[in-house]
Design a protein around this motif. Structure first.
Motif, PDB file in Angstrom:
ATOM      1  N   LYS A  63     -71.646  14.101  87.599  1.00 49.78           N
ATOM      2  CA  LYS A  63     -71.602  13.446  86.711  1.00 49.78           C
ATOM      3  C   LYS A  63     -70.576  14.056  85.283  1.00 49.78           C
ATOM      4  CE  LYS A  63     -73.750  11.549  82.398  1.00 49.78           C
ATOM      5  NZ  LYS A  63     -73.281  10.171  82.666  1.00 49.78           N
ATOM      6  N   ILE A  64     -71.002  15.677  85.671  1.00 47.57           N
ATOM      7  CA  ILE A  64     -70.199  16.597  84.939  1.00 47.57           C
ATOM      8  C   ILE A  64     -68.363  16.365  84.914  1.00 47.57           C
ATOM      9  CG2 ILE A  64     -71.819  18.361  84.655  1.00 47.57           C
ATOM     10  CD1 ILE A  64     -70.947  19.772  87.028  1.00 47.57           C
ATOM     11  N   GLU A  65     -68.356  16.112  86.397  1.00 43.93           N
ATOM     12  CA  GLU A  65     -66.873  15.649  86.498  1.00 43.93           C
ATOM     13  C   GLU A  65     -66.250  14.248  85.783  1.00 43.93           C
ATOM     14  OE1 GLU A  65     -64.390  16.180  90.361  1.00 43.93           O
ATOM     15  OE2 GLU A  65     -65.732  15.220  90.154  1.00 43.93           O
ATOM     16  N   SER A  66     -66.823  13.456  86.273  1.00 44.46           N
ATOM     17  CA  SER A  66     -66.818  12.562  85.152  1.00 44.46           C
ATOM     18  C   SER A  66     -66.759  12.672  83.792  1.00 44.46           C
ATOM     19  CB  SER A  66     -68.372  11.442  85.577  1.00 44.46           C
ATOM     20  OG  SER A  66     -67.953  10.375  84.682  1.00 44.46           O
ATOM     21  N   ASN A  67     -67.543  13.580  82.932  1.00 46.88           N
ATOM     22  CA  ASN A  67     -67.750  14.481  81.756  1.00 46.88           C
ATOM     23  C   ASN A  67     -66.247  14.864  81.676  1.00 46.88           C
ATOM     24  OD1 ASN A  67     -68.516  16.020  79.379  1.00 46.88           O
ATOM     25  ND2 ASN A  67     -69.658  14.087  78.389  1.00 46.88           N
ATOM     26  N   ALA A  68     -65.766  15.339  81.717  1.00 45.59           N
ATOM     27  CA  ALA A  68     -64.892  16.853  81.970  1.00 45.59           C
ATOM     28  C   ALA A  68     -63.790  15.521  82.122  1.00 45.59           C
ATOM     29  CB  ALA A  68     -64.852  17.881  83.098  1.00 45.59           C
ATOM     30  N   ASN A  69     -63.186  14.839  82.911  1.00 44.90           N
ATOM     31  CA  ASN A  69     -62.773  13.961  82.892  1.00 44.90           C
ATOM     32  C   ASN A  69     -62.452  12.993  81.695  1.00 44.90           C
ATOM     33  OD1 ASN A  69     -61.455  15.144  85.838  1.00 44.90           O
ATOM     34  ND2 ASN A  69     -62.689  13.557  87.072  1.00 44.90           N
ATOM     35  N   ASN A  70     -63.386  12.673  81.945  1.00 47.39           N
ATOM     36  CA  ASN A  70     -63.401  11.433  80.267  1.00 47.39           C
ATOM     37  C   ASN A  70     -62.982  12.212  79.033  1.00 47.39           C
ATOM     38  OD1 ASN A  70     -64.252   9.243  81.716  1.00 47.39           O
ATOM     39  ND2 ASN A  70     -66.454   9.775  80.951  1.00 47.39           N
TER      40      ASN A  70
END
Length: 530
Positions: A63-70
């Motif tokens: 989740k936090i990696e997805s947020n950082a990528n977004n």
């Protein structure tokens, strides 16, 4: 299923054979299945705990990696539209979102650890306070079993999550691979606390049979069993005799007991780590070293760089640095500098952060005030040593003895005795008993027991003492040789008959001189309780 049980030896033998017979791409899935079988045997009810930790950490990291990528994608797409201030505000907002996810996951998993490990400790303290105020009502204790290795796999998972949050490496996409990282069975019992960036390099690789690695791994396992069964489990008898009868065994017996326990702890803990590293090595997997000849340390600070290395580095990287650099600590530093001067302003935050770390280190070792005081005494000695550094420097400028061999021996002996005294807090269940036993060394004049034969009443025979003395000499000799390079490499360079004599001889020593418990299973490892 203890490392020293026949069941475990059979389990490892079957796993080893299957591991090298199946297709190499199936090796890491086999290890995952084996790890969960190992955990299931330890207690089927414990599976829910490790599954919750694994899944919540895995999902939060994704989740936090997805947020950082977004975030990166959004800024890239709207680069021309956003002002510098808007970009900063957007990044701060997304960072806070990621931080909330991380905090929630850490609170959940550390909370699980706290409930199963510390609930009764807290209840006991509350009941103690109620009794002080003459309250007859007492809280009931909980019947929660402590899952195998929960402190180790929880810290390992939390360290991984924080690293992903910091951007040290990407989140693992395969949930089964991550599950193996958390549950890898050799290190479940007593560590080391591995970092994902280190263990994952070899954990998921395909490994062909390498006779040298397999031999080296088996040798490391053999060395671990020698430490555990020939030394630790033998001297355990005398340690238990001293600890369990405080009325009889005090004074000089405490001095003997703290020396014996320190030897037992070292042989037991490092022996278990040797077995862990050796098992992994036979399968081509590299596990981080956890000790570096700690009893050759010249100060307590150096000792903690050499003892339980992975635990100390975990507390340093994931607790000390965040606490010492957080906004609250920076404000406290400025406040202290303003009201007490710049020198105090620099030191108070350091000492407070160290206090938090050592309190946490103590409570991590056990739900008992003895462990908390043990941690805080380590903190006090380290902080006092830090304050005395200028005096040490002046002394060494006036008397340049640092490079003298006799002075190095003095420093090593002083540190060893200090560690022995601190280790006493592991042995007794109550603080009053611990301090009473320490005081008895100076108030009970029974030092004659060191030479009048009284030590023969501790449950050890003359042969036991001879075996222990020889075992300590072997440990010391190997440690000294290890300073010049790998002992296994040096043995491997010898002629074949010499190599066979050394390793077969060590096997026979374990077989004939190992201390066995009921059913020919040696006692469990000390760090199992953590």
């Amino acid at each position: 299923m203890l490392f020293t049980s026949y069941e475990f030896l059979g389990f490892i033998l079957i796993l080893f054979v299957v591991y090298y017979l199946i297709p190499k791409k199936c090796q890491w899935p086999l290890l995952l299945v084996a790890s969960y079988v190992f955990y299931f045997i330890a207690g089927p009810e414990y599976l829910i705990y490790i599954l919750v930790t694994t899944l919540t950490t895995y999902l939060t990291a994704r989740k936090i990696e997805s947020n950082a990528n977004n975030q990166s994608k959004y800024i890239k797409e709207h680069k021309a539209e956003l002002s510098k201030e808007e970009k900063k505000n957007y990044k701060d907002k997304q960072k806070k979102i990621r931080m909330r996810w991380v905090a929630a996951c850490i609170i959940l998993n550390i909370g699980i650890l706290a409930v199963v490990k510390y609930s009764n400790f807290m209840i006991d303290n509350v009941n103690g306070v109620l009794s002080m105020f003459h309250q007859t009502r007492q809280l009931s204790y909980l019947t929660l079993a402590l899952p195998l290795g929960i402190s180790f796999y929880t810290f390992q998972a939390v360290g991984y999550l924080i690293d992903v949050y910091r951007g040290a490496y990407p989140a693992e996409k395969n949930v089964f691979k991550f599950a193996l990282f958390v549950s890898f069975f050799p290190q479940l019992i007593q560590g080391p606390i591995s970092r994902f960036s280190d263990l994952s390099k070899t954990l998921y690789e395909e490994h062909a049979f390498d006779s040298k690695k397999v031999c080296y791994g088996l040798q490391r396992i053999l060395w671990g069993y020698f430490k555990k069964m020939v030394i630790a489990d033998r001297i355990l008898v005398a340690v238990n005799t001293i600890i369990k009868d405080t009325a009889t065994y005090n004074g000089a017996y405490i001095f003997v007991g703290m020396l014996f326990y320190t030897l037992e702890l070292y042989a037991d803990f490092t022996g278990g780590i040797d077995i862990t590293i050796g098992i992994a090595e036979t399968m081509g997997i590299t596990v981080q070293e956890n000790f570096n000849r700690p009893y050759f340390s010249k100060s307590l600070k150096e000792y903690w760089r050499r003892w339980h290395i992975t635990m100390c580095s975990w507390f340093r990287d994931y607790l000390f640095y965040p606490v010492s650099t957080c906004k609250a600590m920076q404000k406290f530093s400025k406040f202290s500098a303003k009201h007490f001067g710049k020198v105090v302003g620099r030191r108070l935050p350091l000492y407070l952060s160290s206090f938090v770390v050592w309190f946490a280190t103590g409570i991590w070792h056990g739900a008992n005030w003895n462990f908390i005081v043990w941690g805080l005494l380590n903190w006090a000695v380290l902080m006092i040593s830090e304050e005395l550094e200028p005096l040490y420097a002046k002394f060494h400028n006036r008397f340049p003895v640092e490079e003298k061999n006799w002075y190095k021996v003095f420093q090593i002996g002083r540190t060893f005795l200090l560690v022995c005294v601190l280790n006493i807090f592991d042995c007794y269940s109550a603080l009053s008993t611990t301090f009473g036993m320490l005081a008895s060394m100076f108030t009970v004049g029974n030092w004659h027991i060191l030479w009048d034969g009284s030590l023969m009443n501790l449950g050890l025979t003359a042969l036991d003492y001879v075996i222990l003395a020889m075992g300590v000499m072997v440990l010391l000799g190997v440690s000294l040789l290890q300073r010049r390079g790998s002992v296994r490499d040096r043995i491997a360079a010898q002629a074949y008959p010499v190599r066979v004599c050394i390793w077969y001889g060590l096997f026979l020593v374990i077989l004939l001189m190992g201390a066995y418990g009921i059913g020919y299973d040696a006692s469990q490892f000390i760090y199992n309780q953590f």
